[in-house]
Scaffold this motif. Structure first.
Motif, PDB file in Angstrom:
ATOM      1  N   ARG A 283     -22.335 -10.276  44.447  1.00 57.96           N
ATOM      2  CA  ARG A 283     -23.150 -10.560  43.259  1.00 57.96           C
ATOM      3  C   ARG A 283     -24.140  -9.435  42.995  1.00 57.96           C
ATOM      4  N   HIS A 284     -24.778  -8.933  44.032  1.00 60.80           N
ATOM      5  CA  HIS A 284     -25.812  -7.904  43.829  1.00 60.80           C
ATOM      6  C   HIS A 284     -25.212  -6.638  43.225  1.00 60.80           C
ATOM      7  N   LEU A 285     -23.979  -6.335  43.599  1.00 61.41           N
ATOM      8  CA  LEU A 285     -23.326  -5.143  43.054  1.00 61.41           C
ATOM      9  C   LEU A 285     -22.941  -5.356  41.590  1.00 61.41           C
ATOM     10  N   VAL A 286     -22.471  -6.554  41.277  1.00 70.31           N
ATOM     11  CA  VAL A 286     -22.094  -6.864  39.893  1.00 70.31           C
ATOM     12  C   VAL A 286     -23.317  -6.815  38.985  1.00 70.31           C
ATOM     13  N   GLU A 287     -24.400  -7.413  39.430  1.00 68.52           N
ATOM     14  CA  GLU A 287     -25.600  -7.450  38.583  1.00 68.52           C
ATOM     15  C   GLU A 287     -26.222  -6.066  38.428  1.00 68.52           C
ATOM     16  N   ALA A 288     -26.067  -5.234  39.446  1.00 71.19           N
ATOM     17  CA  ALA A 288     -26.559  -3.869  39.320  1.00 71.19           C
ATOM     18  C   ALA A 288     -25.724  -3.065  38.330  1.00 71.19           C
ATOM     19  N   TRP A 290     -23.855  -4.389  35.764  1.00 70.04           N
ATOM     20  CA  TRP A 290     -23.916  -4.963  34.410  1.00 70.04           C
ATOM     21  C   TRP A 290     -25.204  -5.779  34.252  1.00 70.04           C
ATOM     22  N   PRO A 291     -26.355  -5.125  34.255  1.00 70.51           N
ATOM     23  CA  PRO A 291     -27.625  -5.865  34.241  1.00 70.51           C
ATOM     24  C   PRO A 291     -27.849  -6.653  32.951  1.00 70.51           C
ATOM     25  N   ASP A 292     -27.158  -6.289  31.871  1.00 73.90           N
ATOM     26  CA  ASP A 292     -27.423  -6.936  30.588  1.00 73.90           C
ATOM     27  C   ASP A 292     -26.432  -8.036  30.230  1.00 73.90           C
ATOM     28  N   LEU A 293     -25.404  -8.218  31.053  1.00 68.81           N
ATOM     29  CA  LEU A 293     -24.421  -9.261  30.746  1.00 68.81           C
ATOM     30  C   LEU A 293     -24.947 -10.638  31.162  1.00 68.81           C
ATOM     31  N   PRO A 294     -24.838 -11.639  30.281  1.00 63.52           N
ATOM     32  CA  PRO A 294     -25.304 -12.994  30.634  1.00 63.52           C
ATOM     33  C   PRO A 294     -24.268 -13.719  31.490  1.00 63.52           C
ATOM     34  N   LEU A 295     -24.266 -13.421  32.778  1.00 63.99           N
ATOM     35  CA  LEU A 295     -23.297 -14.019  33.697  1.00 63.99           C
ATOM     36  C   LEU A 295     -23.833 -15.334  34.259  1.00 63.99           C
ATOM     37  N   THR A 296     -22.958 -16.324  34.349  1.00 63.07           N
ATOM     38  CA  THR A 296     -23.292 -17.579  35.022  1.00 63.07           C
ATOM     39  C   THR A 296     -22.601 -17.573  36.383  1.00 63.07           C
TER      40      THR A 296
END
Length: 317
Positions: A283-288, A290-296
């Motif tokens: 998760r930390h790699l994904v959010e880093a 794509w910081p602007d994508l509204p992921l649930t």
């Protein structure tokens, strides 16, 4: 003078008997004995689990019950059953193979389970263990409001075909496309689709992610893609090295395939459609990335936040 035939003393006879005839494992008489022995052997060998079982006990139970053709969900009635020598030899051979080869149990038995669903597997596919198995149990609610209204769904990186087959059961009116780049994986998937009699509803397609799908679009896309980082690949224990590397590793940060999926999914989703992707502990790699994508992030019993979900309207296009 009378000569008597030479005979060894009792100690020597006992020694020779034990040396030549007696295998200590002959003393393992019951299922309980074999189970205890297997758990000890697995722990002594420091085996690694995680391919459908979580520890030495569960893996030993599965291998023993499978080998003896007993129900996999009923151990207690058979614990004190005496095992004849031919069956004992079979069980001991399986225990030895697990220890010596370090193969996941599924590759030894040729089968794997995802919830109530059984699948044929071999080393051309990773062993089914996706969080989607749990998420699909309730029709992927609340993200899919009515499972019967799903008309088209896609399983990207299908491997053994397991998730496509589960989706065909969960979404009774849907046509399911199942995509993989590996010819070997698709061959295994063909076997499983045929076993479930789903040839008319599950279409297997050789494709590098969306490449061969043309203008096909879907109400739901799920993917359990390769997502293991290079660092984690380098540290994999032997059990995981029996699995196809292309089904595990995905570049330095494990996100090579996820990047392609996120970049192209919008074009293959119907209005209101949903994309869900499994990324394990990344998760930390994904959010880093794509910081602007509204992921649930979805929670399962196996892992919190191992799967992200995003709606078509929020995807880049």
């Amino acid at each position: 003078m009378t000569h008597h035939p030479e005979r060894c003393d009792d100690d020597q006879c006992d020694h020779e008997h034990h040396t030549h005839d007696h295998d200590p494992r002959d003393e393992l008489v019951t299922v309980r004995d074999l189970l205890r022995y297997a758990v000890s052997q697995f722990n002594r060998a420091k085996l690694v689990f995680g391919h459908g079982t979580e520890d030495a006990f569960d893996e030993a139970v599965y291998l023993i019950l499978h080998t003896l053709h007993l129900p996999l969900d009923r151990l207690d009635p058979f614990l004190d059953a005496c095992i004849p020598s031919d069956e004992r030899a079979e069980v001991l051979a399986v225990i030895d193979e697990r220890v010596q080869s370090r193969k996941p149990a599924a590759y030894i038995t040729g089968e794997a389970w995802l919830g109530p669903y059984r699948f044929s597997v071999d080393e051309r596919v990773i062993v089914p263990r996706s969080y989607f198995g749990e998420l699909l149990q309730d029709g992927f609610a609340p993200w899919i409001q009515d499972p019967e209204e799903v008309e088209a769904a896609l399983d990207l990186c299908t491997g053994s075909g397991c998730l496509a087959i589960v989706m065909a059961h969960v979404f009774p009116n849907a046509k399911i496309d199942a995509v993989d780049l590996s010819d070997g994986a698709l061959a295994v998937a063909h076997t499983n689709v045929a076993d479930y009699g789903l040839e008319d509803r599950v279409e297997l397609i050789r494709s590098d992610v969306f490449e061969a799908l043309g203008d096909r679009s879907y109400d739901l896309i799920i993917s359990n893609p390769p997502y293991v980082t290079q660092e984690a690949m380098d540290a994999l224990p032997p059990e995981y090295r029996h699995e196809p590397e292309m089904a595990l590793g995905a570049g330095e940060d494990g996100l090579d395939v996820v990047r392609t999926i996120l970049a192209q999914a919008h074009a293959h989703l119907n209005p209101g459609g949903v994309l869900a992707v499994e990324v394990g502990h990344n998760r930390h790699l994904v959010e880093a990335a794509w910081p602007d994508l509204p992921l649930t992030w979805l929670n399962t019993a196996g892992a919190d936040e191992g799967v992200f979900l995003i709606h078509r309207e929020d995807l880049p296009h």
